[in-house]
Motif scaffolding. Sequence first.
Motif, PDB file in Angstrom:
ATOM      1  N   SER A 249       0.838  -1.194   0.000  1.00 20.82           N
ATOM      2  CA  SER A 249       0.000   0.000   0.000  1.00 20.82           C
ATOM      3  C   SER A 249       0.876   1.249   0.000  1.00 20.82           C
ATOM      4  O   SER A 249       2.052   1.201   0.370  1.00 20.82           O
ATOM      5  N   ASP A 250       0.290   2.363  -0.392  1.00 18.32           N
ATOM      6  CA  ASP A 250       1.052   3.614  -0.386  1.00 18.32           C
ATOM      7  C   ASP A 250       1.490   4.008   1.019  1.00 18.32           C
ATOM      8  O   ASP A 250       2.504   4.684   1.196  1.00 18.32           O
ATOM      9  N   SER A 251       0.745   3.568   2.030  1.00 14.88           N
ATOM     10  CA  SER A 251       1.108   3.913   3.403  1.00 14.88           C
ATOM     11  C   SER A 251       2.407   3.251   3.848  1.00 14.88           C
ATOM     12  O   SER A 251       3.034   3.690   4.814  1.00 14.88           O
ATOM     13  N   SER A 252       2.814   2.210   3.128  1.00  6.15           N
ATOM     14  CA  SER A 252       4.043   1.504   3.488  1.00  6.15           C
ATOM     15  C   SER A 252       5.220   1.866   2.588  1.00  6.15           C
ATOM     16  O   SER A 252       6.305   1.282   2.727  1.00  6.15           O
ATOM     17  N   LEU A 253       5.024   2.824   1.679  1.00  8.08           N
ATOM     18  CA  LEU A 253       6.078   3.138   0.713  1.00  8.08           C
ATOM     19  C   LEU A 253       7.388   3.551   1.388  1.00  8.08           C
ATOM     20  O   LEU A 253       8.465   3.055   1.025  1.00  8.08           O
ATOM     21  N   GLU A 254       7.313   4.485   2.342  1.00  7.96           N
ATOM     22  CA  GLU A 254       8.539   4.965   2.972  1.00  7.96           C
ATOM     23  C   GLU A 254       9.247   3.856   3.744  1.00  7.96           C
ATOM     24  O   GLU A 254      10.471   3.701   3.646  1.00  7.96           O
ATOM     25  N   ALA A 255       8.480   3.077   4.498  1.00  8.75           N
ATOM     26  CA  ALA A 255       9.086   1.997   5.277  1.00  8.75           C
ATOM     27  C   ALA A 255       9.730   0.957   4.359  1.00  8.75           C
ATOM     28  O   ALA A 255      10.843   0.467   4.630  1.00  8.75           O
ATOM     29  N   SER A 256       9.055   0.630   3.261  1.00  3.96           N
ATOM     30  CA  SER A 256       9.610  -0.340   2.322  1.00  3.96           C
ATOM     31  C   SER A 256      10.859   0.214   1.640  1.00  3.96           C
ATOM     32  O   SER A 256      11.867  -0.500   1.490  1.00  3.96           O
ATOM     33  N   ARG A 257      10.799   1.463   1.222  1.00  7.29           N
ATOM     34  CA  ARG A 257      11.964   2.075   0.568  1.00  7.29           C
ATOM     35  C   ARG A 257      13.161   2.080   1.514  1.00  7.29           C
ATOM     36  O   ARG A 257      14.293   1.754   1.117  1.00  7.29           O
ATOM     37  N   ASP A 258      12.947   2.452   2.786  1.00  9.38           N
ATOM     38  CA  ASP A 258      14.046   2.504   3.735  1.00  9.38           C
ATOM     39  C   ASP A 258      14.679   1.127   3.936  1.00  9.38           C
ATOM     40  O   ASP A 258      15.903   0.995   4.041  1.00  9.38           O
ATOM     41  N   ALA A 259      13.839   0.105   3.993  1.00  8.68           N
ATOM     42  CA  ALA A 259      14.362  -1.257   4.154  1.00  8.68           C
ATOM     43  C   ALA A 259      15.129  -1.703   2.915  1.00  8.68           C
ATOM     44  O   ALA A 259      16.200  -2.306   3.006  1.00  8.68           O
ATOM     45  N   LEU A 260      14.588  -1.383   1.738  1.00 10.07           N
ATOM     46  CA  LEU A 260      15.252  -1.771   0.493  1.00 10.07           C
ATOM     47  C   LEU A 260      16.580  -1.045   0.310  1.00 10.07           C
ATOM     48  O   LEU A 260      17.526  -1.605  -0.265  1.00 10.07           O
ATOM     49  N   LEU A 261      16.663   0.187   0.793  1.00 12.66           N
ATOM     50  CA  LEU A 261      17.916   0.937   0.666  1.00 12.66           C
ATOM     51  C   LEU A 261      19.070   0.229   1.362  1.00 12.66           C
ATOM     52  O   LEU A 261      20.230   0.350   0.931  1.00 12.66           O
ATOM     53  N   THR A 262      18.794  -0.504   2.430  1.00  9.57           N
ATOM     54  CA  THR A 262      19.868  -1.234   3.111  1.00  9.57           C
ATOM     55  C   THR A 262      20.400  -2.376   2.248  1.00  9.57           C
ATOM     56  O   THR A 262      21.489  -2.903   2.519  1.00  9.57           O
ATOM     57  N   MET A 263      19.611  -2.760   1.217  1.00 12.41           N
ATOM     58  CA  MET A 263      20.020  -3.845   0.314  1.00 12.41           C
ATOM     59  C   MET A 263      20.280  -3.342  -1.101  1.00 12.41           C
ATOM     60  O   MET A 263      20.274  -4.111  -2.059  1.00 12.41           O
TER      61      MET A 263
END
Length: 247
Positions: free
Chosen positions: A60-74
Amino acid sequence: MTLTIVTLLPGLQNTNGDAENATVLVRRAQWAGLDARVIAVDSRDDLPERVDAVVLGSGSDSSLEASRDALLTMHDELRVWGTEGIPILAVGTGWELLSWGIERADGSSLEGLGVLPGRAVPRGARVTGDLVVASSRFGLLVGFENHARDYVGAEGSPLGRVRSGSGNGRDGGQEGVVMGAVIGTHLHGPVLAKNPAFADQLLGMMAQRSGLEYAPGERAALVDGYAAAARDAQLGAARAAASVDDA
């Protein structure tokens, strides 16, 4: 040798069941007599030593920032996997997060990881419905699209041409984006369950990289019959909708 399929952020990126594309790959590999497993990865610390394929579902769009931050670590790993030809299948917002970025209707934007060309931009209204795509590489693909953004800037490398539905939008007639073994698409379903030949091509790529041989097992033939019936029903519905639109 055990083939390892990583499903990234399944707790955040699985609103349409798209994280289960990883399960489809594992089951088909096992039916072919190969050892395979799914590893759920929520942070870089969860990454296994060996990765043979990656699945990133939609959230969902509400999880975009959290998902992006997690993906940035990888981020580094994602780039290496793409360069090395490890299949990466990203669906919906998972795909958008791997792009140059996401523009939102309120004027704000979110920078993507830049693994795939193009960006997601607002459209006038959300599009939902059957999506049929003709891909020169993966054949005729069917699924369901549900998105409030179009995708621009990747016109030279689409997954395929839209036969029914919207796809990337902007009247371009294209769907998805492909960069080597990295694939982004709007096709929900999960797409690999509805399109077993697509799954088999990815499994063939995985097996070749690992020095193995892949051929669909007997169990796959039975399951593929169910998939064919579902595909026929969806293609029939898409044709009927097109006839109404043309009337």
